[in-house]
Design an enzyme around this catalytic site. Structure first.
Site, short mmCIF file in Angstrom:
data_model
loop_
_atom_site.label_atom_id
_atom_site.label_comp_id
_atom_site.label_asym_id
_atom_site.label_seq_id
_atom_site.Cartn_x
_atom_site.Cartn_y
_atom_site.Cartn_z
CD GLU A 39 42.07 38.66 39.00
OE1 GLU A 39 40.93 38.60 39.08
OE2 GLU A 39 42.48 39.46 37.91
CG HIS A 100 38.15 40.80 41.31
ND1 HIS A 100 37.13 41.51 40.96
CD2 HIS A 100 39.12 41.03 40.52
CE1 HIS A 100 37.45 42.32 39.76
NE2 HIS A 100 38.92 42.01 39.59
CG HIS A 102 43.36 43.41 39.62
ND1 HIS A 102 43.11 44.49 38.96
CD2 HIS A 102 42.34 42.44 39.15
CE1 HIS A 102 42.18 44.48 38.09
NE2 HIS A 102 41.53 43.27 38.34
CG ASP A 113 37.54 43.60 36.45
OD1 ASP A 113 37.19 42.39 36.84
OD2 ASP A 113 38.49 44.25 36.98
#
Length: 179
Positions: A39, A100, A102, A113
């Site tokens: 990530e 961010h 995945h 999250d």
């Protein structure tokens, strides 16, 4: 300001519409696709318009150098962000939230999250009671994004708004897939 807004997201359950500029979305895409095994992420910077009902994300930052990451987790660092935010503040832009990736996965917010966004929303040092979360899922060589906003203790997933007739959409199938 004259940024090109690429796509807007909304929900009947949220008080904030989110607009992503082309520059912000391109940075997220470039960084997410360049990190296929772990990530990555950064912060979202922009401004509010329409009496606070519209958040315009003008900038997404690269991963700070002191960040830590693994295949399914990301801890954003802070290196260089204070200077960047001070510079943008002079132009009427502020911290709006986080983004961010995945890798190899869908852009669905995880329990972590949601917990992190809730924490940001109540942490007065962020000065951001309704933080925005953009997640870039990268299954293969393309990107899909989700956009959510934390309101009243819950993370509300927003949907892409329809394009004006005759205007090409970056998300023609309404799924958040970047073409």
């Amino acid at each position: 300001m004259a940024e090109k807004v690429l796509v807007a997201f909304h929900s009947v359950n949220a008080t904030v519409e989110v607009r992503l500029t082309d520059a912000a979305l391109r940075l997220v895409e470039k960084e997410a696709l360049a990190s296929p095994n772990s990530e990555t992420g950064g912060i979202l910077i922009g401004r509010y318009e329409d009496e606070g009902n519209v958040a315009v994300i003008t900038t997404a930052t690269e991963r700070p150098g002191d960040s830590k990451a693994g295949r399914a987790w990301f801890q954003r660092g802070i290196s260089g962000l204070t200077t960047k935010l001070r510079g943008r503040w002079k132009h009427g832009e502020y911290y709006l939230g986080e983004w961010h990736s995945h890798p190899g996965s869908a852009p669905d917010p995880s329990t972590n999250d949601i917990r992190e966004m809730r924490s940001i929303s109540i942490d007065t040092s962020y000065r951001c009671p309704k933080p925005i979360l953009v997640i870039a899922g990268t299954p293969g060589q393309h990107m899909r994004i989700s956009v959510s906003v934390m309101e009243n203790g819950g993370l509300i997933r927003l949907r892409p708004m329809s394009s004006k007739p005759g205007t090409p959409s970056a998300f023609p199938d309404d799924s958040g897939a970047r073409q």
